[in-house]
Each structure stands twice: as structure tokens, then as C-alpha cells.
Design a protein around this motif. Structure first.
Motif, PDB file in Angstrom:
ATOM      1  N   ALA B   2      41.050  35.269  36.052  1.00 20.50           N
ATOM      2  CA  ALA B   2      40.467  35.311  37.400  1.00 20.50           C
ATOM      3  C   ALA B   2      41.095  36.443  38.210  1.00 20.50           C
ATOM      4  O   ALA B   2      42.263  36.773  38.036  1.00 20.50           O
ATOM      5  CB  ALA B   2      40.660  33.970  38.091  1.00 20.50           C
ATOM      6  N   VAL B   3      40.289  37.061  39.083  1.00 20.49           N
ATOM      7  CA  VAL B   3      40.710  38.237  39.845  1.00 20.49           C
ATOM      8  C   VAL B   3      41.343  37.798  41.169  1.00 20.49           C
ATOM      9  O   VAL B   3      40.654  37.347  42.077  1.00 20.49           O
ATOM     10  CB  VAL B   3      39.505  39.162  40.120  1.00 20.49           C
ATOM     11  CG1 VAL B   3      39.973  40.431  40.829  1.00 20.49           C
ATOM     12  CG2 VAL B   3      38.771  39.481  38.835  1.00 20.49           C
ATOM     13  N   ASN B   4      42.661  37.978  41.266  1.00 21.47           N
ATOM     14  CA  ASN B   4      43.363  37.673  42.523  1.00 21.47           C
ATOM     15  C   ASN B   4      43.014  36.287  43.066  1.00 21.47           C
ATOM     16  O   ASN B   4      42.625  36.134  44.220  1.00 21.47           O
ATOM     17  CB  ASN B   4      43.071  38.739  43.581  1.00 21.47           C
ATOM     18  CG  ASN B   4      43.569  40.113  43.156  1.00 21.47           C
ATOM     19  OD1 ASN B   4      44.458  40.214  42.306  1.00 21.47           O
ATOM     20  ND2 ASN B   4      43.010  41.148  43.741  1.00 21.47           N
ATOM     21  N   LEU B   5      43.134  35.304  42.207  1.00 24.77           N
ATOM     22  CA  LEU B   5      42.860  33.924  42.620  1.00 24.77           C
ATOM     23  C   LEU B   5      44.012  33.058  42.152  1.00 24.77           C
ATOM     24  O   LEU B   5      44.387  33.095  40.988  1.00 24.77           O
ATOM     25  CB  LEU B   5      41.550  33.427  41.979  1.00 24.77           C
ATOM     26  CG  LEU B   5      41.125  31.997  42.315  1.00 24.77           C
ATOM     27  CD1 LEU B   5      40.783  31.862  43.797  1.00 24.77           C
ATOM     28  CD2 LEU B   5      39.917  31.597  41.469  1.00 24.77           C
ATOM     29  N   SER B   6      44.603  32.296  43.072  1.00 22.83           N
ATOM     30  CA  SER B   6      45.711  31.436  42.669  1.00 22.83           C
ATOM     31  C   SER B   6      45.352  29.974  42.934  1.00 22.83           C
ATOM     32  O   SER B   6      44.451  29.667  43.714  1.00 22.83           O
ATOM     33  CB  SER B   6      46.986  31.822  43.409  1.00 22.83           C
ATOM     34  OG  SER B   6      46.742  31.806  44.790  1.00 22.83           O
ATOM     35  N   VAL B   7      46.071  29.096  42.260  1.00 25.80           N
ATOM     36  CA  VAL B   7      45.823  27.668  42.396  1.00 25.80           C
ATOM     37  C   VAL B   7      46.409  27.188  43.727  1.00 25.80           C
ATOM     38  O   VAL B   7      47.547  27.503  44.056  1.00 25.80           O
ATOM     39  CB  VAL B   7      46.481  26.901  41.234  1.00 25.80           C
ATOM     40  CG1 VAL B   7      46.252  25.401  41.379  1.00 25.80           C
ATOM     41  CG2 VAL B   7      45.921  27.395  39.901  1.00 25.80           C
ATOM     42  N   THR B 279      36.736  40.680  35.431  1.00 25.00           N
ATOM     43  CA  THR B 279      37.985  41.434  35.548  1.00 25.00           C
ATOM     44  C   THR B 279      38.043  42.174  36.886  1.00 25.00           C
ATOM     45  O   THR B 279      39.069  42.717  37.236  1.00 25.00           O
ATOM     46  CB  THR B 279      38.145  42.467  34.406  1.00 25.00           C
ATOM     47  OG1 THR B 279      37.246  43.561  34.629  1.00 25.00           O
ATOM     48  CG2 THR B 279      37.864  41.860  33.046  1.00 25.00           C
ATOM     49  N   LYS B 280      36.909  42.211  37.611  1.00 24.91           N
ATOM     50  CA  LYS B 280      36.857  42.892  38.915  1.00 24.91           C
ATOM     51  C   LYS B 280      36.101  42.029  39.923  1.00 24.91           C
ATOM     52  O   LYS B 280      35.160  41.321  39.556  1.00 24.91           O
ATOM     53  CB  LYS B 280      36.107  44.230  38.795  1.00 24.91           C
ATOM     54  CG  LYS B 280      36.659  45.143  37.737  1.00 24.91           C
ATOM     55  CD  LYS B 280      37.146  46.451  38.298  1.00 24.91           C
ATOM     56  CE  LYS B 280      37.987  47.161  37.261  1.00 24.91           C
ATOM     57  NZ  LYS B 280      37.576  48.534  37.034  1.00 24.91           N
ATOM     58  N   PHE B 281      36.508  42.179  41.179  1.00 23.59           N
ATOM     59  CA  PHE B 281      35.839  41.486  42.285  1.00 23.59           C
ATOM     60  C   PHE B 281      35.144  42.559  43.125  1.00 23.59           C
ATOM     61  O   PHE B 281      35.795  43.435  43.686  1.00 23.59           O
ATOM     62  CB  PHE B 281      36.868  40.719  43.116  1.00 23.59           C
ATOM     63  CG  PHE B 281      36.298  40.006  44.309  1.00 23.59           C
ATOM     64  CD1 PHE B 281      35.673  38.775  44.170  1.00 23.59           C
ATOM     65  CD2 PHE B 281      36.381  40.567  45.579  1.00 23.59           C
ATOM     66  CE1 PHE B 281      35.146  38.111  45.272  1.00 23.59           C
ATOM     67  CE2 PHE B 281      35.854  39.911  46.691  1.00 23.59           C
ATOM     68  CZ  PHE B 281      35.244  38.681  46.535  1.00 23.59           C
ATOM     69  N   ALA B 370      41.117  46.580  41.113  1.00 25.58           N
ATOM     70  CA  ALA B 370      40.586  45.265  40.746  1.00 25.58           C
ATOM     71  C   ALA B 370      39.594  44.773  41.793  1.00 25.58           C
ATOM     72  O   ALA B 370      38.769  43.913  41.514  1.00 25.58           O
ATOM     73  CB  ALA B 370      41.714  44.253  40.580  1.00 25.58           C
ATOM     74  N   GLU B 371      39.685  45.321  43.017  1.00 24.01           N
ATOM     75  CA  GLU B 371      38.747  44.927  44.077  1.00 24.01           C
ATOM     76  C   GLU B 371      38.085  46.184  44.623  1.00 24.01           C
ATOM     77  O   GLU B 371      38.772  47.134  45.026  1.00 24.01           O
ATOM     78  CB  GLU B 371      39.482  44.191  45.201  1.00 24.01           C
ATOM     79  CG  GLU B 371      40.273  43.001  44.682  1.00 24.01           C
ATOM     80  CD  GLU B 371      40.190  41.770  45.564  1.00 24.01           C
ATOM     81  OE1 GLU B 371      39.508  41.818  46.614  1.00 24.01           O
ATOM     82  OE2 GLU B 371      40.803  40.760  45.191  1.00 24.01           O
ATOM     83  N   ILE B 372      36.775  46.205  44.642  1.00 26.75           N
ATOM     84  CA  ILE B 372      36.014  47.412  44.996  1.00 26.75           C
ATOM     85  C   ILE B 372      34.887  47.035  45.953  1.00 26.75           C
ATOM     86  O   ILE B 372      34.242  46.004  45.778  1.00 26.75           O
ATOM     87  CB  ILE B 372      35.411  48.045  43.716  1.00 26.75           C
ATOM     88  CG1 ILE B 372      36.531  48.495  42.770  1.00 26.75           C
ATOM     89  CG2 ILE B 372      34.479  49.209  44.062  1.00 26.75           C
ATOM     90  CD1 ILE B 372      36.061  48.868  41.378  1.00 26.75           C
ATOM     91  N   THR B 373      34.702  47.877  46.975  1.00 25.10           N
ATOM     92  CA  THR B 373      33.565  47.677  47.868  1.00 25.10           C
ATOM     93  C   THR B 373      32.547  48.802  47.665  1.00 25.10           C
ATOM     94  O   THR B 373      32.889  49.979  47.748  1.00 25.10           O
ATOM     95  CB  THR B 373      34.013  47.650  49.342  1.00 25.10           C
ATOM     96  OG1 THR B 373      34.865  46.519  49.533  1.00 25.10           O
ATOM     97  CG2 THR B 373      32.814  47.529  50.285  1.00 25.10           C
ATOM     98  N   VAL B 374      31.320  48.418  47.379  1.00 28.45           N
ATOM     99  CA  VAL B 374      30.198  49.358  47.345  1.00 28.45           C
ATOM    100  C   VAL B 374      29.489  49.221  48.690  1.00 28.45           C
ATOM    101  O   VAL B 374      29.164  48.120  49.101  1.00 28.45           O
ATOM    102  CB  VAL B 374      29.194  48.988  46.223  1.00 28.45           C
ATOM    103  CG1 VAL B 374      27.948  49.861  46.303  1.00 28.45           C
ATOM    104  CG2 VAL B 374      29.856  49.093  44.868  1.00 28.45           C
TER     105      VAL B 374
END
Lengths: 405, 405
Positions: B2-7, B279-281, B370-374
Motif C-alpha cells: 500500500a502507498v503511504n498507508l499505515s494501520v 505502487t503509486k497514488f 510515489a505520489e503524483i498529481t496530474v
């Protein structure tokens, strides 16, 4: 990897009188690879085309539409691979015009009598100098070699040919196509060219190209991505002894339409058989709908679903995914309790649920095949539609992640 | 993966007064795995929901809509994983009713006061006996454990919580969601439940659930497949000291709406961060459109394109694929020469072509993140829309080809 697709040899592809084929190696992307096709057409021909509805349609598509709208007597087609000349603005149009001018100078005609086509990567400037330097080109040995010259991620060239007898007149039809990814044609396919020596007047050829594209190139999808460069061109050289076809009510028109649809469907199916990463060839038939449009919407929902396509890749009869796709296809008053779903001859779902007689091993038997027909009967009307697609494999990701296509 | 996600831990998730959580292991698909969640609600609550528009909506979705339409006082929710109870016809509804009856009997209420939810494989009969045998269940240690009990292909549980002060009254909002594949919610997401102790009258809660779902759960896609079971439920227990919220013009309504939208967006984004094989958000913003609908159409064309998604997976700045998707999004009078396309802060395309100042290394720098804005600016109006998605990797194919989900 292509599914049940073989290479056509030169002797399987009848030459069309009035058409001369040339190829060149411009080194646009890969040195030494055939990447330019030039088609010379004798005077007296008629040409019609349909093109992508993508708003970012490529510079060559814009020029083709302009030249055909102006009723130019077309004398040549020039096709390059390795660069789509799309998303290139005014500069892209200028470069396409320069290529046309170069072909025209050699042939002794005007630039707007040359139709340009490009396929390859988007958003990169067309290497116009390389293309012009590669002209003059050499004569292609056959339509088979012409088909090779327009390939990109295609693993095999795609060509088809028919020779008809219409009222004692010999009529030849031969065509080529390319395409493997970014395939979800809307009006036309990636690139398809079909020539016939039958004489057909221009307005009728324009009608014919639409009627032929619809059940063939406009009924396939690999990945749901409608390309910027889709073009399907029909050429009538008029060299056959067949009398002029100038009315849709002539029997010859119906015969030509049937044969052209047949050839276009073979080419469109060849694109799917060679779809990026394809391991299965899937026919999706939707019957009993109220309109062709709703049948096509349901067929495309199935054909585009990544979950359906990965299940086909795995030969997993996970058939709930088919129901799910039918359910979200946008037919808002669909009564799911009336739907019948078949996998080849196996009745999977009925009365809104699984067929009580359905056995997993029957579904598995069909899923193991390389060619599978999904048939959904909506039981709410008399319309039907058929769409062809392929499965979704590791290789699709590999091809599109590893390679700048 | 998971991309930058924690429990979220139990102490990060505030309990909501009036809500009791229970879990059970019914062995529906995997022995020993938590696969049933039961939520008890004190009397006096209000509940509202939005559900999938898929015509093959699951049996539990059909019952939820029926019970809520009849204004039943809801006393419990029961959720199972491992089986979607969709494409199961009348038998599916009977089995869902039997589960509700079992929960109701234990609680001393009527079956139609229990809302059922299912998620898992479609077209297979619900193992109702296993579920009923697993009840009574044991109390969950926290919302964190409740979130675990509704996971399917999720790699991490998803939960979010906020504690507000509204006019000196403490108000708690806590919610959970699940979903990883078959994610393209239309009205709601796979499964999302948010509870608050704020007292809100039912008609207002119904308005709120729609307003909150739209910019959150209805703005995500993993694979474009709208599930048969999407459900988003908002619960108001009324246990806070906050005065009754009975008008959309109250300041408290606006505060609650903002906080609920915030929590729902966090949960919806968590589903994307944990999208199958992600693998990317990716955040897709479309601005300067004539309507929100056209902005959303462009955003979804980008977010659903397999070619765009595989390019993100490869960190390949193959940005022509973005233009191609914008071009076929269905905005038929889009002037591509006015479009601006950004990758984070990098201006990629302008004037219908590549920005002359664009450098491949700038695009590459952003694509490596890992995080991209279009961001696509259409320059034809004042509307905008944002959609979240993930990339398309080998693991997406692996997960959906190897596993009967």
C-alpha cells in the motif's frame, strides 16, 4: 504470442491494379527497420476515410480530413511508424505537410494530393528530416511487405485479400492494418487501408467506409484507449472491368459491401489476435436488446473490464465478474432476472442467478480454450451486437511499462 | 504494497457512543479469519445510505434499500466477507433475510431492523449456515478490529476518526471502509460505514450521505469496475450533547458536513492507496471546465486508461498517453489548443503540443515519486473535479488472475 494468427504470404494477397507500393527505412525509432510506406495511386481513383474522434487527433489526421473534404484527387498515401505526430500542435501540421510535399515533388503532384499517416509515440516532434531523407524509397515486393512496414508493437503483419466475380467481372480487394495497443477505435482503427479495383463513385465510397468500419474496426477493443491516430481508408482504383458502381441499390454494391466487411472484419480480428499480451481471443455477443447501442454498451462493458480480462487470462471461470460488468453497463432499466448468460454452449446464469444445472467443470472446459464466446441474451428486444477483445496478461503490463510505445 | 498507508491503532479511533461492535470467524472462505462484523445500534439513532447503481446489485443491497425506504428503526448492521451474495436471485435474498433474522432474534428486534452487507465472490450461494453458526460473536476490541473483519483483498484495514468541538459540544465521528479491487464506485464505495454521535434528523442524514459520498467515495477508481455491492452508510446515534441538527442552514450542519467529507475522503483515498497491486497514488485534477460532469469525465478517462496506469507503474513520463485519454473523454467541443497539462508543478503541454520548455528530466523527476498529481486545465469554464487512482502493475494481474476474488 498472437492467438491463431498466421502471416499472409505474397501469393495470398492479390495485387490491386492502380496501386503501387513502396517501403523505406528512415530509422525513425529503430535503425534498419522498415518504417515508411508510400502508396502511389493512378489517376481516376476515389478515396474515402473515417478517422478517430479523439479531440487530440494527430496532425496527419487533421490534414487527411482537410484534403478529403476539399475533394482533392488523391495520388499517394505516406505512412510512418515510430512517431504519431500527435499532441504536436501547428509544428506537427507543418512537418506532416513537408512530408507530403516531398512525396508530391517526386510524383509530380500537389502536396494536398498526398494523404499522411503516422503511428507511434505521442507528444514527440516528428523527425521529418529522417523521413524525407529516406525518400525515394524502393518498390515493395508485395502487400505482405507493405503490411510489415506499418507495424509498431504488432508481433505479426496483418493483411487480407479477396477476389470476387461480380456479373462475370473479376474484382480484387486487398488490405492491410496495424495495431496492437491503444486499441478501442471510435470511427476507425489504428491504421487500416483497403484497396479495390472496383470503380465506385466518391459519395458511395464515403457511405461504404462508414458502413464497413462499424461492424469491424469499430467493434474491437484491446485496452479501451481510443487512439489519436485511428484511420481507415478505402481506395477504389476503378481498374476492374466492372461497370461503375454509383448507387447503393445496385446488386454490385451489396456484394462489394459484404466482401469489404468480411475483409475489414478479418483485419480487425487480426488486431485483437495480436493484441498486446493477448493469449485468448474473446467474442462477446449481446442479443435480445432494445437497440444496437445498448447491446454494444453491454458488450464493451464486458470487453473492457480488467477483472473479466484477467479472469480469462487465468482461465478462471470467475463468471460473477461478467454479471457485474453487465450490471454497470448503463442499461438502467435492465431486468437482470430475464438475462441469460452463456459461455460458448454452457448456460451460466438465468433468473438473476447461477443456472442450477451449471457445473464448474463445464465453465472450466470453455475457459481453457484459446477462443471463447460470451453470449448475453437480454430478452427485451430484437437488437444485437458483437465485439471482439483479448485477455489481459502480465505481458500487457510488461509491453506498456517497459517500452515507450 | 500500500502507498503511504499505515494501520490505525485502537487509540487513534474514538469510540462512538451508541455503537457496539462485534466480530466473528465463520470460516466463509478462510478458516480462522475474522469474516463477520455485527454492529449494534442503540434505539433513537438515524441511518442513511447510498448504494451501487449496478443493475446486478447484490441481495443485501436490495434488502438495505427496502428496509431504509420503509423507515425502519435500524438496530444492527451485519457484514460478511468472502461471498458477495450477488447474482444469487431470490435464494440470495432469502439467505440474507435469514442472517438478519438470526441477528434480530439475539437482539430482540425485527429482521427488517437489521441491515445486511456482503463482499467477496459473485455468483456463488451465500454459506448462510456457517454465518448463523458463527453468531453469537464476540465484542470487538475497537474500531480497528472491526476494520479488520471486513477486509477481502485489502492488505491493510482502513479506518478514520475525528473529534470536533461544535459550539462547546464534543462530537465524535469514526468510520471504516474496505475495498481494493472492483473499485469504481457509482453512488458509494465497496463498503464504508461512518458513525457519529451528533444527532441528525433522517432527511438531513439522507442529504448528507449523498453530499459526502460524491467528492469522496464517488471520486475514486482502481480498475473501472463498479461493484455489485457498493454501500456507504452514515449512522447518527444522537448521543452527543449537541442540539438536534434538523436544518441544512445550521452552522453545525456545515461543520459536520466538512468533517464527514474529510473522513470519507481519507477512507476513499485509503482504498486507492491499498488498490490491488498499487505502487503509486495518483491525484487527477481537472480545472477550468464548463461543468463538474465534464471535468469528472476527463479525470476518469485519465484515471481508467490502462496505458496511463502502466506508464505510471513504469515511472515512464510517456505523457502523450495523458493527452490521448483527455482527447477521448467525450468532451466533443474541447479545444485542445487551449489545454494546459501539468505533472505536479511541471508544465508538460500547452498550445495543443509539448511545452517548448518541457524537459524529459523534469517529467522523470515527478514520475519517480510515489505520489503524483496530474492537473489538466481546460480553460473553458470555472468548474473543477478531482479523482484519485493508482497505477496498474504486474501485481494487479497476479492478484486477479491467481485468486478467485
Amino acid at each position: 504470442m498472437a492467438v491463431n494468427l498466421s502471416v499472409k504470404t505474397a501469393d495470398q494477397l492479390a495485387p490491386v491494379a492502380g496501386v503501387d507500393l513502396f517501403v523505406a527505412e528512415a530509422g525513425i525509432k529503430t535503425p534498419g527497420r522498415k518504417d515508411v510506406l508510400v502508396v502511389h495511386l493512378d489517376k481516376g481513383n476515389t478515396v474515402a476515410g473515417v478517422f478517430t474522434l479523439n479531440r487530440f487527433c494527430a496532425a496527419p489526421v487533421q490534414l487527411c480530413k482537410e484534403y478529403l473534404a476539399n475533394n482533392a484527387q488523391i495520388r499517394a498515401l505516406v505512412v510512418n511508424t515510430g512517431n504519431a505526430n500527435a499532441g504536436t500542435g501547428e509544428q506537427g501540421r507543418e512537418r506532416a505537410r513537408a512530408v507530403c510535399a516531398s512525396v508530391a515533388a517526386e510524383l509530380g503532384c500537389e502536396p494536398h494530393q498526398v494523404l499522411p499517416f503516422s503511428t507511434g509515440v505521442i507528444l514527440e516532434p516528428l523527425p521529418v528530416d529522417k523521413i524525407i531523407a529516406a525518400l525515394p524509397k524502393r518498390r515493395a515486393s508485395s502487400w505482405a511487405e507493405a503490411a510489415e512496414a506499418i507495424m509498431t508493437t504488432d508481433t505479426l503483419p496483418k493483411a487480407a485479400s479477396r477476389v470476387l466475380d461480380i456479373d462475370g467481372h473479376k474484382v480484387t480487394l486487398t488490405g492491410i492494418a496495424k495495431g496492437s495497443g491503444m486499441i478501442h477505435p471510435n470511427m476507425a482503427t489504428m491504421l487500416g487501408f483497403v484497396a479495390t479495383d472496383a470503380p465506385i463513385i466518391r459519395p458511395l465510397l464515403e457511405q461504404l467506409v462508414k458502413e464497413v468500419a462499424d461492424p469491424s474496426f469499430n467493434s474491437i477493443t484491446v485496452d479501451g484507449d481510443t487512439s489519436t491516430n485511428d484511420s481507415f481508408i478505402l481506395i477504389s482504383t476503378g481498374k476492374s472491368t466492372l461497370p461503375l458502381v454509383d448507387s447503393a441499390s445496385q446488386p454490385a454494391y451489396a456484394q462489394l459491401k459484404a466482401a469489404l466487411t468480411d475483409i475489414a472484419t478479418e483485419l480487425a480480428q487480426a488486431i485483437i489476435r495480436d493484441g498486446e499480451g493477448a493469449t485468448k481471443f474473446i467474442t462477446v455477443k449481446v442479443e435480445g436488446g432494445r437497440s444496437v447501442a445498448e447491446c454494444k454498451a453491454v458488450a464493451y462493458a464486458i470487453a473492457k473490464s480488467p477483472l473479466v480480462k484477467t479472469a480469462f487470462f487465468a482461465s478462471d471461470p470467475n463468471l460473477g465478474r461478467l454479471l457485474c460488468a453487465i450490471g454497470y453497463a448503463g442499461v438502467n432499466d435492465l431486468d437482470v432476472d430475464r438475462l441469460e448468460l452463456y459461455l460458448d454452449d454452457v448456460l451460466v446464469a438465468v433468473d438473476g442467478g447461477r443456472n442450477p444445472a451449471y457445473k464448474e467443470e463445464d465453465g472450466q472446459r470453455v475457459m481453457n480454450q484459446a477462443e471463447i464466446t460470451v453470449r448475453a441474451v437480454l430478452n427485451r428486444g430484437a437488437a444485437s451486437a458483437t465485439v471482439w477483445t483479448c485477455d489481459f496478461s502480465y505481458d500487457y503490463v510488461k509491453i506498456n511499462a517497459d517500452y515507450r510505445s
